[in-house]
Write a protein that holds these residues in place. Structure first.
Motif, PDB file in Angstrom:
ATOM      1  N   UNK A  20      -5.895   9.537   0.591  1.00  0.00           N
ATOM      2  CA  UNK A  20      -6.595   8.461   0.098  1.00  0.00           C
ATOM      3  C   UNK A  20      -5.827   7.761  -1.083  1.00  0.00           C
ATOM      4  N   UNK A  21      -5.009   8.729  -1.917  1.00  0.00           N
ATOM      5  CA  UNK A  21      -4.306   7.920  -3.080  1.00  0.00           C
ATOM      6  C   UNK A  21      -3.119   7.230  -2.262  1.00  0.00           C
TER       7      UNK A  21
ATOM      8  N   UNK B 159       3.688   2.519   5.626  1.00  0.00           N
ATOM      9  CA  UNK B 159       3.330   3.422   4.463  1.00  0.00           C
ATOM     10  C   UNK B 159       3.188   4.823   4.728  1.00  0.00           C
ATOM     11  N   UNK B 160       3.846   5.752   3.895  1.00  0.00           N
ATOM     12  CA  UNK B 160       3.889   7.093   4.217  1.00  0.00           C
ATOM     13  C   UNK B 160       3.435   7.909   3.069  1.00  0.00           C
ATOM     14  N   UNK B 161       2.455   8.803   3.164  1.00  0.00           N
ATOM     15  CA  UNK B 161       2.146   9.773   2.061  1.00  0.00           C
ATOM     16  C   UNK B 161       2.255  11.220   2.567  1.00  0.00           C
ATOM     17  N   UNK B 162       3.367  11.484   2.169  1.00  0.00           N
ATOM     18  CA  UNK B 162       4.085  12.914   2.506  1.00  0.00           C
ATOM     19  C   UNK B 162       4.686  13.471   1.316  1.00  0.00           C
TER      20      UNK B 162
ATOM     21  N   UNK C 204      -0.998   1.726  -1.489  1.00  0.00           N
ATOM     22  CA  UNK C 204      -0.324   0.822  -0.625  1.00  0.00           C
ATOM     23  C   UNK C 204      -0.916  -0.648  -1.004  1.00  0.00           C
ATOM     24  N   UNK C 205      -2.489  -0.352  -1.031  1.00  0.00           N
ATOM     25  CA  UNK C 205      -3.239  -1.371  -1.160  1.00  0.00           C
ATOM     26  C   UNK C 205      -2.903  -2.184  -2.220  1.00  0.00           C
ATOM     27  N   UNK C 206      -2.931  -1.406  -3.442  1.00  0.00           N
ATOM     28  CA  UNK C 206      -2.335  -2.195  -4.689  1.00  0.00           C
ATOM     29  C   UNK C 206      -1.073  -2.827  -4.689  1.00  0.00           C
ATOM     30  N   UNK C 207      -0.221  -2.076  -4.008  1.00  0.00           N
ATOM     31  CA  UNK C 207       1.072  -2.902  -3.842  1.00  0.00           C
ATOM     32  C   UNK C 207       1.086  -4.152  -2.994  1.00  0.00           C
ATOM     33  N   UNK C 208       0.263  -4.053  -2.037  1.00  0.00           N
ATOM     34  CA  UNK C 208       0.167  -5.351  -1.250  1.00  0.00           C
ATOM     35  C   UNK C 208      -0.440  -6.446  -1.739  1.00  0.00           C
TER      36      UNK C 208
END
Length: 243
Positions: free
Chosen positions: A169-170, A11-14, A175-179
């Motif tokens: 945080x977003x 999971x990447x947030x960039x 990522x959690x919602x996708x899981x």
């Protein structure tokens, strides 16, 4: 081996520039992992005591009580966010913090698990706090709530459900919602249910809470004297003590 290529999710947030910098090192890292199925094992933890007292050298207690409302027939509705907000900021605040002298008290509901959990923090009481938890269904069922009070509770609930978040945080929330398979449509449905909360929904939850609390588990972290006194004065709350 903790990770293999076939089971790993990154999971990447960039931003675009960051992605260009990280993509090659990430691909190299993934290529070094074993490319075979992981050896998965089923782990079933032993059931904890239904009433557990954990002793520590303290004059205050941390009192928890939790129950599975899905087992009692409750089906998730977004209005539970409003209901727990009402119980936390009104009933629990008044009875456990203001009158009882605890530093704080809370109630939360897990959408995935169906577990409702009451907790108190730095609490001089034990049995009195458990009694407040048990009387929460009665409080909710007989709550005399004006429309303006309900509106304030809805505003508080929706602000907690959709708080302002920085990019990291977003990314974590997405990522959690996708899981767990939460779609945008499902999240919007919950928002609509929060905004459309009614007194009738509060009464329905009170009934489910009362039923669920019949099979609740209690866990207390506190002084040996408080736990021993609770066990001797209320046999139905006799604790399995762990030091």
């Amino acid at each position: 081996i903790l990770l293999t290529r076939t089971e790993m999710v990154a999971n990447l947030t960039v931003n675009a520039a960051g992605m260009a910098q990280i993509q090659q090192p990430l691909a190299h890292f993934l290529a070094t992992l074993p490319n075979r199925p992981a050896d998965l094992r089923l782990w079933t933890p032993s059931a904890p005591p239904s009433k557990e007292g954990l002793v520590l050298p303290s004059q205050v207690n941390y009192v928890g009580k939790a129950a599975n409302l899905y087992d009692a027939g409750y089906r998730y509705h977004g209005s539970v966010n409003v209901i727990t907000n009402l119980a936390r900021s009104g009933w629990l605040l008044e009875k456990i913090r203001v009158q009882g002298g605890a530093y704080g008290a809370s109630i939360g509901f897990g959408r995935a698990s169906g577990i409702v959990a009451f907790t108190s923090y730095r609490d001089p009481n034990l049995l009195n706090t458990l009694d407040v938890y048990d009387r929460t269904p009665h409080y909710l069922r007989h709550l005399d709530l004006s429309q303006s009070e309900l509106t304030r509770a809805i505003i508080g609930a929706i602000s907690s459900f959709d708080p302002y978040m920085l990019p990291d945080a977003r990314g974590s929330v997405a990522f959690h919602r996708w899981l767990v398979g939460d779609t945008d449509e499902r999240m919007q449905q919950i928002r609509d249910e929060i905004l459309g909360a009614t007194v009738h929904r509060i009464k329905e939850f009170a009934d489910a809470l009362e039923a669920g609390m019949q099979n609740a588990r209690i866990s207390v972290l506190g002084s040996a004297d408080a736990i021993a006194k609770a066990s001797s004065t209320a046999q139905e709350v006799s604790f399995t003590t762990t030091k």
